[in-house]
Write a protein that holds these residues in place. Sequence first.
Motif, PDB file in Angstrom:
ATOM      1  N   TYR A  20       0.815  -1.211   0.000  1.00 46.98           N
ATOM      2  CA  TYR A  20       0.000   0.000   0.000  1.00 46.98           C
ATOM      3  C   TYR A  20       0.855   1.271   0.000  1.00 46.98           C
ATOM      4  CZ  TYR A  20      -4.195  -2.715   1.080  1.00 46.98           C
ATOM      5  OH  TYR A  20      -5.244  -3.593   1.030  1.00 46.98           O
ATOM      6  N   ARG A  21       2.129   1.148   0.370  1.00 49.76           N
ATOM      7  CA  ARG A  21       2.998   2.316   0.447  1.00 49.76           C
ATOM      8  C   ARG A  21       3.638   2.676  -0.895  1.00 49.76           C
ATOM      9  NH1 ARG A  21       3.700   4.273   5.815  1.00 49.76           N
ATOM     10  NH2 ARG A  21       1.982   3.307   6.957  1.00 49.76           N
ATOM     11  N   LEU A  22       3.500   1.850  -1.893  1.00 45.88           N
ATOM     12  CA  LEU A  22       4.140   2.122  -3.186  1.00 45.88           C
ATOM     13  C   LEU A  22       3.403   3.256  -3.889  1.00 45.88           C
ATOM     14  CD1 LEU A  22       4.657  -1.556  -4.405  1.00 45.88           C
ATOM     15  CD2 LEU A  22       6.225  -0.117  -3.079  1.00 45.88           C
ATOM     16  N   PRO A  23       4.051   4.394  -4.113  1.00 44.13           N
ATOM     17  CA  PRO A  23       3.334   5.541  -4.691  1.00 44.13           C
ATOM     18  C   PRO A  23       2.850   5.301  -6.108  1.00 44.13           C
ATOM     19  CG  PRO A  23       5.696   5.968  -4.604  1.00 44.13           C
ATOM     20  CD  PRO A  23       5.470   4.696  -3.855  1.00 44.13           C
ATOM     21  N   TRP A  24       3.463   4.354  -6.822  1.00 44.97           N
ATOM     22  CA  TRP A  24       3.043   4.080  -8.201  1.00 44.97           C
ATOM     23  C   TRP A  24       1.697   3.387  -8.245  1.00 44.97           C
ATOM     24  CZ3 TRP A  24       7.522   1.722  -6.135  1.00 44.97           C
ATOM     25  CH2 TRP A  24       8.654   2.548  -6.167  1.00 44.97           C
ATOM     26  N   THR A  25       1.247   2.852  -7.107  1.00 45.51           N
ATOM     27  CA  THR A  25      -0.041   2.159  -7.064  1.00 45.51           C
ATOM     28  C   THR A  25      -1.157   3.046  -6.520  1.00 45.51           C
ATOM     29  OG1 THR A  25       0.307   1.293  -4.816  1.00 45.51           O
ATOM     30  CG2 THR A  25       1.204   0.017  -6.654  1.00 45.51           C
TER      31      THR A  25
END
Length: 280
Positions: A67-72
């Motif tokens: 959930y922390r991946l900014p691309w998602t």
Amino acid sequence: MDGYRGFLGLLVSALLVGFLSVLFTLIWVLHYREGLGWDGSALEFNWHPVLVVTGLVFIQGIAIIVYRLPWTWKCSKLLMKCIHAGLNAVAAILAVISLVAVFDFHNARSIPNMYSLHSWIGLTVVILYILQLLLGFFAFLVPLAPLSLRAFLMPLHIYSGLLIFGIVIASALTGVTEKLFFALTKPAYSTFPPEGVFTNTLGLLILVFGALIFWIVTRPQWKRPKEPNSVLLQPNGGTPEGVEGSMAINFGKADSESNNEAAARKRNLPLDEAGQRSTL
């Protein structure tokens, strides 16, 4: 995202250390422990560390920070929930297979089961992990639970997930040490044989990976932002959160506006009838 470069550096470091942990485990069992098999021998037992480090350590760690991946962040929350649940489901399956390998090996060699601290911690954490997965599936992914219950369960779900991950790290470290005590007799573990040094390094990699995952997931500035139209209504309103909540508000406005228009028509109706009669 605030501190994007720092996040990217920690993410790359975590992925690298996690990959090295899996690679070191494979080298350990293939080079020092004679390989893998499924025949009730020590080769079958070797599946246990490989599957645990791959599933409960590495894959679970990725599932925690997905959930922390900014691309998602542009992806829908439902898609991210499915990815999160899918990764955890894969890790759970690998964990169950790893337990089967241990029990098969012990039973084939007439070795008692569940006598060590590592076995107690390991079985407990697998049971908790599966319960956590089932609870998350039925409460948040389906979801079958009402909004008030989901709001109550969410902080518990987050805390228990991190707690389980921490217990997994502790169980992996105790398991590595226990195996070395049993396996390294000639030369003894205390004489710093190459296998002992190599496997101790594996333990440090697992520990560092866990620390990186904990740091990434506990930074509030790297938390996934709320959906643009996310409006969380009170549980007693009976309306789910997110876009549905904003839709409910819009529908409520539309209903009130239509009711006002109907009332205005009723008020104007006698005047219109009077005007029509006067023209007649």
